[in-house]
Design an enzyme around this catalytic site. Sequence first.
Site, PDB file in Angstrom:
ATOM      1  CB  CYS A 126      -0.920   0.012   1.218  1.00 51.58           C
ATOM      2  SG  CYS A 126      -1.990   1.471   1.305  1.00 51.58           S
ATOM      3  CD  GLU A 140      -1.371  -1.521  -4.406  1.00 53.32           C
ATOM      4  OE1 GLU A 140      -0.410  -1.246  -5.162  1.00 53.32           O
ATOM      5  OE2 GLU A 140      -1.238  -1.736  -3.193  1.00 53.32           O
TER       6      GLU A 140
END
Length: 238
Positions: A2, A104
């Site tokens: 992340c 992402e």
Amino acid sequence: MCGRYQLTMPADAVRRLFAVAVEVEPFPPRYNIAPTQPVHVVREGPKGRELALMRWGLLPSWVKDPTNFPLLINARAETAADKPAFRNALRRRRVLLPATGFYEWAREGSGKGARKVPMLFTADGPLALAGLAETWQGPNGEEVDTVAILTGEARGLAATVHTRMPLTVPAEAFARWLDPANDDAIEALGWTARVDHAMRPVSERLGNARLEGAGLMAADDRPEPAAPSPEEKQPTLL
């Protein structure tokens, strides 16, 4: 992993959702939160839950020279209980990071024409990302509160883009997660979850950590390939 997320809900809404005990200063929506930036973190304080700012990038207290130490923005849940950088924080300094989504990058195409497109992952409501905190003290007595986000193996839509995803903590587990008296690291990992997400593309300009604002949430135009002109078409061989 992340490496980017967002927090666009008002400060007062964050305070209510996480039952923060003290007043919270207003802050603007943030659509492009990046490593090394200050991030809002919910932790257990002497007067109850409090919202604090911490540097995203954990520095263990035993680090002598932070310039020669890697940037730890994530902690792998599978190994955090054993890693010297994370094990004490997992036992006694667990925190929550309020978020409204995370990003992402998906690869589109191949070869020289390949692109990396940021994808926004959101849930039905706000997210409480599972975090680990440490306070680093410098040689001159300065203190820096730092944090890393716990990640696990990606599932669902997130797995189509990356192998890892941030872990969350459900509301019913907030109290247990934040309580330093619950010092069983393995048990604490069992309170985390992987929520189902929706996914959509956003602007590739999100890759610039200096950029901010709601304009980053609009996907870039992707023109369709032009149809070949009659002169460009190959003749049909009969």
